[in-house]
Design a protein around this motif. Structure first.
Motif, mmCIF file in Angstrom:
data_model
loop_
_atom_site.group_PDB
_atom_site.id
_atom_site.type_symbol
_atom_site.label_atom_id
_atom_site.label_comp_id
_atom_site.label_asym_id
_atom_site.label_seq_id
_atom_site.Cartn_x
_atom_site.Cartn_y
_atom_site.Cartn_z
ATOM 1 N N ARG A 169 11.597 32.161 7.060
ATOM 2 C CA ARG A 169 12.678 32.432 7.909
ATOM 3 C C ARG A 169 14.093 32.696 7.369
ATOM 4 N N GLY A 170 14.066 32.154 6.119
ATOM 5 C CA GLY A 170 15.365 32.117 5.427
ATOM 6 C C GLY A 170 16.163 33.265 5.175
ATOM 7 N N HIS A 171 17.346 33.242 4.641
ATOM 8 C CA HIS A 171 18.118 34.427 4.392
ATOM 9 C C HIS A 171 18.062 34.660 2.857
ATOM 10 N N HIS A 172 17.845 33.599 2.140
ATOM 11 C CA HIS A 172 17.785 33.667 0.753
ATOM 12 C C HIS A 172 16.228 33.649 0.376
ATOM 13 N N ASN A 173 15.563 33.902 -0.560
ATOM 14 C CA ASN A 173 14.344 33.884 -1.116
ATOM 15 C C ASN A 173 14.117 33.115 -2.114
ATOM 16 N N PRO A 174 13.877 31.766 -2.283
ATOM 17 C CA PRO A 174 13.697 31.066 -3.276
ATOM 18 C C PRO A 174 12.329 31.074 -4.029
ATOM 19 N N ASN A 175 12.172 30.812 -5.143
ATOM 20 C CA ASN A 175 10.888 30.721 -5.906
ATOM 21 C C ASN A 175 10.055 29.493 -5.608
ATOM 22 N N ILE A 176 9.074 29.414 -4.634
ATOM 23 C CA ILE A 176 8.606 28.595 -4.188
ATOM 24 C C ILE A 176 7.484 27.953 -5.040
ATOM 25 N N LYS A 177 7.442 26.892 -5.362
ATOM 26 C CA LYS A 177 6.414 26.194 -6.127
ATOM 27 C C LYS A 177 5.571 24.975 -5.491
ATOM 28 N N GLU A 178 4.292 24.952 -5.633
ATOM 29 C CA GLU A 178 3.286 23.974 -5.007
ATOM 30 C C GLU A 178 3.763 22.511 -5.830
ATOM 31 N N ALA A 179 3.982 21.420 -4.979
ATOM 32 C CA ALA A 179 4.236 20.181 -5.708
ATOM 33 C C ALA A 179 3.355 19.718 -6.787
ATOM 34 N N ASP A 180 3.678 19.208 -7.754
ATOM 35 C CA ASP A 180 2.998 18.808 -8.790
ATOM 36 C C ASP A 180 2.002 17.560 -8.750
ATOM 37 N N TRP A 181 1.078 17.347 -9.565
ATOM 38 C CA TRP A 181 0.072 16.325 -9.371
ATOM 39 C C TRP A 181 0.294 15.212 -9.020
ATOM 40 N N PRO A 182 1.244 14.369 -9.459
ATOM 41 C CA PRO A 182 1.494 13.147 -9.040
ATOM 42 C C PRO A 182 1.939 12.847 -7.419
ATOM 43 N N MET A 183 2.558 13.959 -6.956
ATOM 44 C CA MET A 183 3.030 14.192 -5.994
ATOM 45 C C MET A 183 1.741 14.420 -4.943
ATOM 46 N N ARG A 184 1.081 15.256 -5.169
ATOM 47 C CA ARG A 184 -0.249 15.595 -4.634
ATOM 48 C C ARG A 184 -0.903 14.202 -4.409
ATOM 49 N N ILE A 185 -1.396 13.572 -5.704
ATOM 50 C CA ILE A 185 -2.181 12.569 -5.389
ATOM 51 C C ILE A 185 -1.508 11.318 -4.598
ATOM 52 N N GLY A 186 -0.277 11.015 -4.568
ATOM 53 C CA GLY A 186 0.381 10.149 -3.686
ATOM 54 C C GLY A 186 0.133 10.510 -2.250
ATOM 55 N N MET A 187 0.417 11.990 -1.974
ATOM 56 C CA MET A 187 0.267 12.238 -0.540
ATOM 57 C C MET A 187 -1.394 12.081 -0.157
ATOM 58 N N LEU A 188 -2.067 12.700 -1.066
ATOM 59 C CA LEU A 188 -3.691 12.652 -0.768
ATOM 60 C C LEU A 188 -4.108 11.373 -0.455
ATOM 61 N N LEU A 223 0.648 -1.123 0.042
ATOM 62 C CA LEU A 223 -0.090 0.049 0.105
ATOM 63 C C LEU A 223 0.757 1.194 -0.217
ATOM 64 N N LEU A 224 1.863 1.226 1.102
ATOM 65 C CA LEU A 224 2.742 2.586 1.167
ATOM 66 C C LEU A 224 3.353 2.571 -0.549
ATOM 67 N N SER A 225 3.902 1.509 -0.724
ATOM 68 C CA SER A 225 4.876 1.542 -2.186
ATOM 69 C C SER A 225 3.893 1.893 -3.251
ATOM 70 N N PHE A 226 2.686 1.870 -3.383
ATOM 71 C CA PHE A 226 1.837 2.047 -4.222
ATOM 72 C C PHE A 226 1.763 3.538 -4.287
ATOM 73 N N PHE A 227 1.431 3.970 -2.750
ATOM 74 C CA PHE A 227 1.427 5.654 -3.027
ATOM 75 C C PHE A 227 2.752 6.378 -3.243
ATOM 76 N N VAL A 228 3.715 5.690 -2.682
ATOM 77 C CA VAL A 228 4.986 6.482 -3.051
ATOM 78 C C VAL A 228 5.463 5.999 -4.816
ATOM 79 N N SER A 229 4.918 5.026 -5.118
ATOM 80 C CA SER A 229 5.488 4.888 -6.488
ATOM 81 C C SER A 229 4.791 6.226 -7.422
ATOM 82 N N ILE A 230 3.399 6.172 -7.009
ATOM 83 C CA ILE A 230 2.730 7.562 -7.869
ATOM 84 C C ILE A 230 3.577 8.609 -7.564
ATOM 85 N N TYR A 231 3.899 9.149 -5.974
ATOM 86 C CA TYR A 231 4.400 10.103 -5.919
ATOM 87 C C TYR A 231 5.678 10.202 -6.406
#
Lengths: 314, 681
Positions: free
Chosen positions: B468-487, B92-100
């Motif tokens: 809190r960081g010193h540098h300010n990276p351009n942060i983007k939300e995770a893409d869909w496969p990652m979201r689905i795996g986590m969801l 089950l976990l490897s199923f989710f992680v594989s999608i992710y």
């Protein structure tokens, strides 16, 4: 009748919503008297809540949904807990929803979210409050569980209704283990509800506040919900103590006839509990944060002594 | 043509092996390789879940003997409810992680080739599946080594960093020390089974049929427990875990923490409950004590971390401890012939095994998403991510609530069941245990509360507040496969928390197989809504009512309060009149854990250094303050340093043999031959 327990359940939830502010007001009156001040009256908490509900909400720019969701969740978890602790009758439809351990966990989820909300704005006060609250909670938890363990030894159950039934069924002799557990419970309840000597609900001094520091940024209806839930939590801890240690007066069956008497008993016990609380709060000073280890450590010790005395004496 | 469950499991392993072999064919187009490779592992994992769920649900036992292996000892495979349960968890976990991974691994594109990652990922999964399927000692150890070796290469994936190489080295050493102990344990059991004649004693069936004398059985158990504890990261054998898990790619960390550690739990259960069967109560007490120490120390060490993945790795130590508590209690109850209570404790432990796989997988995936977006593991440099990564934040929060054992999520149910098992310990006929076991319950309560504190910190510092960081990276939300795996794993966490009765009903075959008692009939005595471990008047918990109840009040309160329009004013934060408030003034991970560090400081080696740089030579007006804090694992100094020193000393002594001159070596050979001729004629 099968319907009566449901009526009592609804009645009980209404009572906790309605009476909890009055209890908070009662404690405040007693405190004013004991300190030689004029009291604002029994109904001041109601006026506070109504006033807050009618005000606009002021939110920090970077407040996230967690900050806005937390008041509702805290309120919800507390009201649900109010439906579980037997106050008027043992026969409650919601009583099987949670035993004592799960009930404590309901308060824990409320605390978890308040602590998150404290960190949401990103001010130093909020984080300070969250950090302290979670520290105290983690020290209180083992003592709480030990007290539950001791009490459940006698009744062989952690379900509140069952505990009361066992006490009613005649083994009402005073047990040393229960006395120790009661003492431990009082110390833990003071810590969990944020009263002196653990936390001072009246302070806004940055060095000492814990609970107030977390909710410092709240306003309007959000603050009203949190304050109301706080009053209910205090009320519920008193009710929990009554149900576990001094249940006499709570109706043993789901009949409506017994309810008025049970209600009067409840008010009487609340009044006395308020007096005890004020005596403790006026008699003690607030402790330093790092002295609390000793305070909660002694609660744990008392609960453990209770357990030992059960095995040795009973 | 009919399939048995073990066929499906074998196809799953076969598919993984084929994917591993053919991955190198697609070396040229890495993008396609990622999509195809992880899609195939998703399918393979799904097959494993299907096989496992079917086996447990229908209480099947299937066996297969492969035409491979040693002449006298062919590879035996067996899928019984215990294997099926672990197959389901891992699958089950490897199923989710594989999608992710389809989304996550794309982050490596353009930096480094990922072919080796995919190959070892497949081998790693196949190794884990084979471990739980193995039915003889040889195949078990081969699978165990495939799993260990594959994960070693996965930890080494970003091998240009020295910390990765060090961590992987430490990992492989501890893994092998453990594997030797397991090998010896099997050797003892096999030897006693056949009297050291032939290989037939190495099959688990032969071991099951044997009644071992207590002394040898104890030796076998202790060796096996040591070996598996090293793999599971039980304190004090945990040092590799917080090194290796953070440096691996996050999908691998999720699998290592979520399910690889569980194969060790599987091994402990398999050997003690299935192969050795009878045991004295103090075996259980050993497991219980190690579990408690791991749980408390694991969470305390976790609280001191400010590296997000390291923090999660220490929480694995904690959760393995909680699982071992359940298993230890179950062993104690079993040795006192209390099958029903043993079944309850075992169910609690196994339920937590499932839960930990789900929420720890979810949390590592979330940490991976954060790492992917910010290229930062240090929480002190994060903050406010909830605004930029709302999906990841919400899903990570689900993991935090679950692992903190808060209702209505799944972590609470299994910890609650463990508490119930603790509360039943007064029925044990031993006064000593009656007095001591409740202390364990208190320690478990401490663990749960500290975990909640730790995850307020982890979530609060990472996702809330300001950056809190010193540098300010351009942060983007995770893409869909990652979201689905986590969801999907978040939904599983919620589902297991709300409907634990269905899950316990499903896994009932397991406790029947191992301790000979079922608890499902009493656990669901009031219906599917209420979980009642032994009897409904003893204790009950209703996940659905808690969830629906809280949500109903929330909705009612929300609707009532929004019937009247009230304005919401967004304003800058109140700075108390101090106008120079900045983001570095927020509470951070170090300051959050300060009270706990002070209270439990004696359990760590802490070096705190404060240095003031004074302004114009006047110490009253400091210009700058340097704060340096170093917290180390006490066990490293106590236990490992002496061992490391001793082994270096021993190798230096042995090294004296190596003179580098051929004549000396020839003398060695000559002496050896003489000795052999004299003594072994």
């Amino acid at each position: 009748m099968i319907i009566y327990p449901f009526i009592i359940e609804i009645l009980q939830i209404l009572i906790i919503l309605a009476v909890a502010p009055a209890f908070a007001g009662w404690v405040k009156i007693l405190k004013c008297w004991s300190q030689g001040r004029t009291s604002p009256g029994l109904f001041q908490p109601y006026r506070d809540i109504v006033k807050l509900f009618s005000k606009d909400v002021v939110l920090a720019e970077n407040a996230s949904w967690i900050f806005r969701f937390t008041p509702y969740l805290v309120f919800g978890a507390t009201v649900l807990a109010g439906g579980i602790v037997p106050m008027l009758s043992v026969d409650l439809p919601l009583a099987a929803t949670a035993d004592v351990i799960a009930l404590v966990a309901l308060f824990a989820i409320a605390r978890f979210f308040i602590a998150l909300a404290g960190m949401d704005i990103g001010t130093a006060f909020g984080g300070m409050g969250s950090s302290r609250e979670m520290t105290i909670a983690s020290l209180a938890e083992p003592a709480m569980l030990m007290a539950i363990f001791t009490v459940s030894l006698a009744s062989k159950s952690t379900s509140l209704s069952q505990m009361i039934q066992v006490i009613y069924s005649g083994q009402s002799v005073f047990r040393p283990s229960i006395a120790f557990a009661l003492l431990a419970f009082i110390l833990i309840a003071l810590a969990e509800t944020g009263r002196i000597p653990v936390d001072n609900p009246a302070t806004h001094l940055e060095l000492t506040m814990i609970h107030e520091a977390m909710i410092l940024e709240y306003s309007g209806r959000h603050l009203a919900l949190i304050e109301w839930a706080g009053m209910m939590k205090l009320f519920l801890f008193v009710m929990l103590g009554i149900a576990v240690f001094l249940p006499w007066g709570i109706a043993a069956s789901g009949n409506l006839e017994a309810i008025p008497a049970a209600f009067l008993f409840m008010l009487l016990k609340l009044g006395i509990a308020g007096v005890c609380l004020v005596l403790i709060e006026t008699g003690l000073a607030k402790m330093r944060l790092f002295r609390l280890t000793e305070f909660l450590g002694s609660a744990f010790l008392l609960a453990t002594l209770g357990m030992l005395s059960y095995f040795i004496l009973e | 043509m009919t399939f048995s469950s073990i066929d499906i499991a074998s196809y799953s392993i076969l598919l993984l092996l084929i994917t591993a072999i053919s991955a190198s064919l697609l070396n040229r187009s890495q993008k396609l390789l990622i999509t195809i490779g992880f899609s195939l592992t998703t399918i393979a994992s799904f097959l494993a879940v299907a096989a496992g769920a079917w086996t447990v649900g229908s209480n099947l036992t299937n066996k297969v003997i492969l035409p491979a292996g040693l002449p006298d000892l062919l590879f035996h495979l067996r899928l019984d409810p215990l294997s099926g349960f672990f197959l389901t968890v891992i699958g089950l976990l490897s199923f989710f992680v594989s999608i992710y991974s389809i989304g996550y691994i794309k982050g490596f594109l353009g930096h480094r080739p990922v072919t080796s990652l995919i190959i070892f990922y497949c081998l790693f999964l196949a190794g884990m599946f084979m471990v739980v399927l193995a039915d003889d000692a040889l195949f078990f150890l081969i699978s165990w080594e495939i799993m260990a070796a594959a994960s070693y290469f996965l930890v080494m994936f970003e091998d240009e960093k020295i910390e990765n190489r060090r961590a992987a080295f430490l990992y492989i050493i501890v893994a092998h020390v453990g594997a030797i102990a397991i090998l010896l344990s099997f050797g003892i059991m096999a030897g006693l089974t056949t009297g050291f004649q032939g290989f037939s004693g190495y099959t688990f069936d032969a071991m099951r049929a044997t009644k071992f004398p207590l002394g040898w059985a104890t030796a076998a158990f202790l060796l096996a427990f040591f070996g598996f504890a090293a793999k599971a990261g039980v304190i004090p054998l945990h040092v590799w875990l917080p090194e290796a898990h953070p440096v691996a790619p996050s999908n691998i960390s999720a699998l290592m923490s979520g399910v690889m550690l569980k194969t060790a739990i599987y091994g402990i259960i398999r050997i003690s409950f299935d192969l050795l069967k009878v045991f004295p109560w103090w075996w259980g007490a050993i497991v219980l004590v190690f579990g408690l120490v791991s749980a408390v120390m694991g969470v305390l060490y976790a609280l001191m971390q400010h590296d997000l993945k390291r923090l999660l790795a220490y929480h694995s130590v904690e959760n393995i401890g909680i699982i071992l508590i359940g298993i230890g209690l179950s062993m104690i109850f079993t040795s006192f012939q209390m099958p029903l209570l043993a079944a309850l404790a075992l169910t609690a432990g196994l339920f937590h095994t499932m839960n930990h796989a789900m929420f720890k997988g979810l949390l590592f995936m979330g940490a991976g998403a954060v790492l992917h977006a910010t290229h930062e593991r240090n929480m002190e440099e994060m903050g406010g991510l909830i605004h930029k990564m709302p999906w990841t934040a919400a899903l990570f929060l689900v993991g935090c609530i679950s692992i903190s054992a808060l209702p209505p999520f799944n972590g609470f149910v299994s910890e609650w069941l463990t508490f119930q098992a603790f509360l039943l310990s007064p029925s044990l006929p031993s006064p000593l245990l009656n007095l001591l076991i409740p202390m364990g319950a208190a320690l478990l309560a401490l663990t749960g509360a500290l975990a909640a504190a730790c995850f307020v910190k982890a979530f609060g510092v990472t996702f809330l507040g300001h950056w809190r960081g010193h540098h300010n990276p351009n942060i983007k939300e995770a893409d869909w496969p990652m979201r689905i795996g986590m969801l999907l794993s978040a939904l599983t966490c919620l589902g297991l928390g709300i409907l634990p009765t269905l899950f316990i009903d499903w896994m009932d075959a397991l406790s029947e197989q191992l301790v000979g008692a079922k608890i499902a009939s009493s656990a669901t005595g009031l219906g599917w809504m209420w979980l009642t471990p032994i009897a409904h008047d003893r204790a009950s918990y209703s996940g659905p009512i808690v969830f629906v109840g809280i949500m109903a009040v929330v909705v009612i309160a929300y609707v009532l309060l929004h019937s009247r329009p009230a304005a919401i004013h967004r304003v800058p934060i109140w700075d108390c009149g101090f106008e120079k408030i900045n983001q570095r003034m927020q509470y951070n991970a170090t300051s959050f854990s300060m009270p706990i560090r002070r209270i439990f400081g004696f359990l760590f080696s802490i070096k705190e250094n404060v240095r003031l740089v004074s302004y114009l030579g006047n110490a009253v007006f400091p210009k700058r303050l340097h704060y340096h804090l170093r917290i180390r694992d006490l066990f490293w100094g106590w236990l490992y340093k002496p061992v490391v020193k001793a082994s270096f000393w021993a190798s230096r002594q042995v090294g004296r043999l190596q003179q580098g001159r051929i004549q000396v070596y020839l003398i060695y050979s000559f002496v050896t031959i003489i000795i052999l001729l004299v003594f072994l004629r």
